[in-house]
Design a protein around this motif. Structure first.
Motif, PDB file in Angstrom:
ATOM      1  N   GLN A 247      -4.661   4.139 -22.841  1.00  0.00           N
ATOM      2  CA  GLN A 247      -5.383   5.166 -22.100  1.00  0.00           C
ATOM      3  C   GLN A 247      -6.754   4.650 -21.674  1.00  0.00           C
ATOM      4  OE1 GLN A 247      -3.798   5.670 -25.014  1.00  0.00           O
ATOM      5  NE2 GLN A 247      -2.146   7.041 -24.422  1.00  0.00           N
ATOM      6  N   ASN A 248      -7.131   4.937 -20.419  1.00  0.00           N
ATOM      7  CA  ASN A 248      -8.434   4.562 -19.855  1.00  0.00           C
ATOM      8  C   ASN A 248      -8.630   3.050 -19.734  1.00  0.00           C
ATOM      9  OD1 ASN A 248      -9.395   7.339 -19.710  1.00  0.00           O
ATOM     10  ND2 ASN A 248      -9.481   7.218 -21.950  1.00  0.00           N
ATOM     11  N   LYS A 249      -7.544   2.294 -19.724  1.00  0.00           N
ATOM     12  CA  LYS A 249      -7.649   0.840 -19.588  1.00  0.00           C
ATOM     13  C   LYS A 249      -6.826   0.303 -18.422  1.00  0.00           C
ATOM     14  CE  LYS A 249      -7.820  -1.974 -23.015  1.00  0.00           C
ATOM     15  NZ  LYS A 249      -7.450  -2.791 -24.202  1.00  0.00           N
ATOM     16  N   THR A 250      -6.269   1.204 -17.615  1.00  0.00           N
ATOM     17  CA  THR A 250      -5.400   0.745 -16.533  1.00  0.00           C
ATOM     18  C   THR A 250      -5.794   1.366 -15.196  1.00  0.00           C
ATOM     19  OG1 THR A 250      -3.747   2.512 -16.750  1.00  0.00           O
ATOM     20  CG2 THR A 250      -3.480   0.576 -18.168  1.00  0.00           C
ATOM     21  N   ALA A 251      -5.386   0.691 -14.132  1.00  0.00           N
ATOM     22  CA  ALA A 251      -5.641   1.173 -12.766  1.00  0.00           C
ATOM     23  C   ALA A 251      -4.478   0.760 -11.878  1.00  0.00           C
ATOM     24  CB  ALA A 251      -6.940   0.597 -12.221  1.00  0.00           C
ATOM     25  N   VAL A 252      -4.275   1.535 -10.813  1.00  0.00           N
ATOM     26  CA  VAL A 252      -3.310   1.174  -9.775  1.00  0.00           C
ATOM     27  C   VAL A 252      -4.062   1.145  -8.455  1.00  0.00           C
ATOM     28  CG1 VAL A 252      -1.191   1.776  -8.571  1.00  0.00           C
ATOM     29  CG2 VAL A 252      -1.385   2.206 -11.032  1.00  0.00           C
ATOM     30  N   SER A 253      -4.025  -0.003  -7.798  1.00  0.00           N
ATOM     31  CA  SER A 253      -4.691  -0.154  -6.509  1.00  0.00           C
ATOM     32  C   SER A 253      -3.710   0.141  -5.370  1.00  0.00           C
ATOM     33  CB  SER A 253      -5.239  -1.575  -6.359  1.00  0.00           C
ATOM     34  OG  SER A 253      -6.311  -1.803  -7.254  1.00  0.00           O
ATOM     35  N   HIS A 254      -4.227   0.706  -4.305  1.00  0.00           N
ATOM     36  CA  HIS A 254      -3.478   1.082  -3.093  1.00  0.00           C
ATOM     37  C   HIS A 254      -2.677   2.364  -3.316  1.00  0.00           C
ATOM     38  CE1 HIS A 254      -5.012  -2.584  -1.552  1.00  0.00           C
ATOM     39  NE2 HIS A 254      -4.274  -3.340  -2.335  1.00  0.00           N
ATOM     40  N   ALA A 255      -1.691   2.322  -4.208  1.00  0.00           N
ATOM     41  CA  ALA A 255      -1.008   3.547  -4.660  1.00  0.00           C
ATOM     42  C   ALA A 255      -0.510   4.406  -3.501  1.00  0.00           C
ATOM     43  CB  ALA A 255      -1.954   4.357  -5.554  1.00  0.00           C
ATOM     44  N   PHE A 256       0.088   3.771  -2.499  1.00  0.00           N
ATOM     45  CA  PHE A 256       0.526   4.500  -1.308  1.00  0.00           C
ATOM     46  C   PHE A 256       1.556   5.586  -1.628  1.00  0.00           C
ATOM     47  CE2 PHE A 256      -0.289   0.332   1.200  1.00  0.00           C
ATOM     48  CZ  PHE A 256      -1.642   0.619   1.272  1.00  0.00           C
ATOM     49  N   ALA A 257       2.384   5.367  -2.644  1.00  0.00           N
ATOM     50  CA  ALA A 257       3.451   6.320  -2.959  1.00  0.00           C
ATOM     51  C   ALA A 257       2.913   7.688  -3.371  1.00  0.00           C
ATOM     52  CB  ALA A 257       4.342   5.766  -4.070  1.00  0.00           C
ATOM     53  N   LEU A 258       1.673   7.754  -3.794  1.00  0.00           N
ATOM     54  CA  LEU A 258       1.111   9.047  -4.202  1.00  0.00           C
ATOM     55  C   LEU A 258       0.966   9.997  -3.016  1.00  0.00           C
ATOM     56  CD1 LEU A 258      -1.591   7.994  -6.820  1.00  0.00           C
ATOM     57  CD2 LEU A 258       0.767   8.757  -7.204  1.00  0.00           C
ATOM     58  N   ALA A 259       1.041   9.460  -1.805  1.00  0.00           N
ATOM     59  CA  ALA A 259       1.016  10.307  -0.613  1.00  0.00           C
ATOM     60  C   ALA A 259       2.404  10.863  -0.308  1.00  0.00           C
ATOM     61  CB  ALA A 259       0.497   9.518   0.588  1.00  0.00           C
ATOM     62  N   ASP A 260       3.428  10.410  -1.039  1.00  0.00           N
ATOM     63  CA  ASP A 260       4.806  10.791  -0.750  1.00  0.00           C
ATOM     64  C   ASP A 260       5.336  11.853  -1.708  1.00  0.00           C
ATOM     65  OD1 ASP A 260       4.824   8.783   1.227  1.00  0.00           O
ATOM     66  OD2 ASP A 260       5.384   7.274  -0.253  1.00  0.00           O
ATOM     67  N   VAL A 261       4.483  12.376  -2.573  1.00  0.00           N
ATOM     68  CA  VAL A 261       4.929  13.350  -3.567  1.00  0.00           C
ATOM     69  C   VAL A 261       4.237  14.688  -3.320  1.00  0.00           C
ATOM     70  CG1 VAL A 261       3.177  12.614  -5.230  1.00  0.00           C
ATOM     71  CG2 VAL A 261       5.246  13.750  -6.048  1.00  0.00           C
ATOM     72  N   THR A 262       4.969  15.772  -3.486  1.00  0.00           N
ATOM     73  CA  THR A 262       4.427  17.103  -3.211  1.00  0.00           C
ATOM     74  C   THR A 262       4.854  18.087  -4.294  1.00  0.00           C
ATOM     75  OG1 THR A 262       6.352  17.669  -1.861  1.00  0.00           O
ATOM     76  CG2 THR A 262       4.444  16.747  -0.705  1.00  0.00           C
ATOM     77  N   GLY A 263       4.303  19.286  -4.189  1.00  0.00           N
ATOM     78  CA  GLY A 263       4.736  20.403  -5.024  1.00  0.00           C
ATOM     79  C   GLY A 263       4.592  20.164  -6.508  1.00  0.00           C
ATOM     80  N   THR A 264       5.561  20.669  -7.267  1.00  0.00           N
ATOM     81  CA  THR A 264       5.527  20.581  -8.731  1.00  0.00           C
ATOM     82  C   THR A 264       5.518  19.136  -9.205  1.00  0.00           C
ATOM     83  OG1 THR A 264       6.744  22.670  -8.900  1.00  0.00           O
ATOM     84  CG2 THR A 264       6.685  21.275 -10.855  1.00  0.00           C
ATOM     85  N   GLN A 265       6.289  18.283  -8.503  1.00  0.00           N
ATOM     86  CA  GLN A 265       6.334  16.866  -8.883  1.00  0.00           C
ATOM     87  C   GLN A 265       4.952  16.236  -8.769  1.00  0.00           C
ATOM     88  OE1 GLN A 265       8.900  14.409  -6.476  1.00  0.00           O
ATOM     89  NE2 GLN A 265       8.873  12.690  -7.920  1.00  0.00           N
ATOM     90  N   GLN A 266       4.210  16.585  -7.708  1.00  0.00           N
ATOM     91  CA  GLN A 266       2.860  16.068  -7.548  1.00  0.00           C
ATOM     92  C   GLN A 266       1.954  16.555  -8.667  1.00  0.00           C
ATOM     93  OE1 GLN A 266      -0.325  17.719  -4.876  1.00  0.00           O
ATOM     94  NE2 GLN A 266       0.163  15.915  -3.625  1.00  0.00           N
ATOM     95  N   THR A 267       2.005  17.832  -8.952  1.00  0.00           N
ATOM     96  CA  THR A 267       1.157  18.406 -10.003  1.00  0.00           C
ATOM     97  C   THR A 267       1.399  17.717 -11.338  1.00  0.00           C
ATOM     98  OG1 THR A 267       1.177  20.560  -8.887  1.00  0.00           O
ATOM     99  CG2 THR A 267       0.555  20.535 -11.210  1.00  0.00           C
TER     100      THR A 267
END
Length: 403
Positions: A247-267
């Motif tokens: 926890q608090n030791k990782t990062a994801v750069s760019h992360a384009f897929a986060l724009a592809d999720v909506t609704g409950t799955q996004q939350t």
């Protein structure tokens, strides 16, 4: 004890509101006393009895030193002749072509890295994270040169290095090289598209987390993959964060897929990212970008980095992180005084002169004297107008510009 006195420094002191809405940022001129790189006093007026080396900020606005959270010191072609980018059919073709082109430049990695560091410092950067290629074609050569370059700036720049197996951790079997890199200056394990590049998402991430856990390192993964491929990577990545208690030791750069999720799955996904302390780092591309404000509202830490700066991937990029966060504000329609003032936090590790309630929380006695002096009336103007940097100070040392 080294004492530095800076007079006529403009700092933000609060918000002015009209009908409950922030209409203006209030400021005041102060004198700042720095001792051994740390703020020891904040005074309302200059005191002629104070003894120490003196600067005059002439009313320039004081902002926290900027953090460049995603760059590649080994890749920029700064200092060499103009050359546009050639089109390629795949990411693999791009990074295979890059090796010969970079090695054929008249300046070596260290010389080009030095020029980029100077650009960063002039732009207000006092801290950076650089990915450095580590793979069998170059071994640790790029890493050694970047480590040496950063060592020469150790008194004026805080830096992290990501051991970046760009050609694939598994695809080019770079595991031993990454392990060596973590013993020779790197503090994070990198990676790129574990399905598209390595061909086995779970095996690739297992190896990445295994190396990080073995060496006590963090992780910063490049993830360009979209839709279900990218979202599956996020879910397994989060499973491993929990498994290895990172926890608090990782990062994801760019992360384009986060724009592809909506609704409950996004939350649910964004909630997991926040709970596990996984940071998202964006270079604010003009095309696809993760939903930065939605992530932030969900409690996810989001940072901005310039990424490509005149290299084999892009002929664009100035290295001005304030310009980049201004672009983020423009793209996300941050136009009010309040919204723009909050946008600054994407390049300052979340530190802003005023908190959300308008209370002054920075600078304070005891803070490290990492400063940017800007020709602006407030941080909102600095972000929107990409205001001129007058000087950059790191731990009380003037590293760019002049006062």
């Amino acid at each position: 004890m080294k004492r530095i006195i800076i007079r006529d420094v403009r700092i933000e002191t609060g918000f002015k509101k009209v009908a409950g809405v922030v209409s203006e940022t209030l400021t005041d001129l102060v004198t700042i006393v720095i001792e051994d790189g740390v703020i020891s006093q904040l005074l309302q007026a200059d005191d002629d009895q104070l003894v120490g080396f003196r600067y005059d900020a002439k009313g320039a606005l004081l902002l926290p030193g900027f953090t460049e959270k995603h760059c590649h010191l080994d890749k920029s072609r700064l200092g060499t002749n103009w050359q546009a980018v050639k089109r390629v059919s795949s990411i693999v073709e791009r990074f295979e072509m890059e090796i010969g082109e970079l090695n054929g430049l008249p300046l070596n990695v260290a010389q080009r890295a030095e020029k980029l560091i100077q650009v960063f410092q002039q732009a207000g950067v006092t801290s950076l994270r650089s990915h450095v290629d580590v793979h069998p074609r170059v071994n640790l050569d790029y890493l050694d040169q970047v480590v040496a370059c950063l060592a020469a700036h150790s008194q004026e720049l805080t830096a992290e290095i990501v051991a970046f197996p760009q050609h694939g951790l598994l695809r080019n079997d770079s595991r031993d090289l990454v392990r060596q890199a973590l013993k020779q200056g790197a503090s994070l394990v990198g990676g790129v598209d574990p399905t598209a590049v390595d061909g086995d998402m779970k095996k690739s991430l297992d190896a990445t987390f295994g190396l990080a856990a073995e060496q006590g390192a963090g992780i910063d993964l490049h993830l360009h993959e979209r839709n279900e491929m990218g979202l599956a990577t996020f879910e397994y990545f989060l499973d491993l964060v929990e498994k290895y208690q990172m926890q608090n030791k990782t990062a994801v750069s760019h992360a384009f897929a986060l724009a592809d999720v909506t609704g409950t799955q996004q939350t649910e996904l964004f909630s997991r990212l926040a709970e596990q302390g996984v940071s998202i780092i964006t270079s604010v591309p003009l095309g696809n970008m993760p939903p930065v404000l939605t992530l932030q509202n969900a409690g996810v830490k989001v940072h901005v980095g310039c990424d490509n700066i005149f290299d084999n991937w892009s002929p664009y990029g100035s290295g001005d992180i304030l310009e980049r966060v201004g672009r983020l504000g423009e793209m996300t329609n941050q136009v009010t005084e309040y919204e723009l003032s909050r946008t600054l936090g994407f390049i300052t590790e979340g530190v802003t002169p005023l908190n959300d309630q308008g209370e002054q929380v920075w600078p304070k006695v005891g803070d490290t004297a990492d400063f940017v002096f800007v020709e602006a009336s407030c941080s909102a103007e600095a972000v929107a107008r990409r205001s001129k940097r007058v000087a950059t100070m790191s731990a009380g040392k003037l590293v760019a510009g002049k006062l």
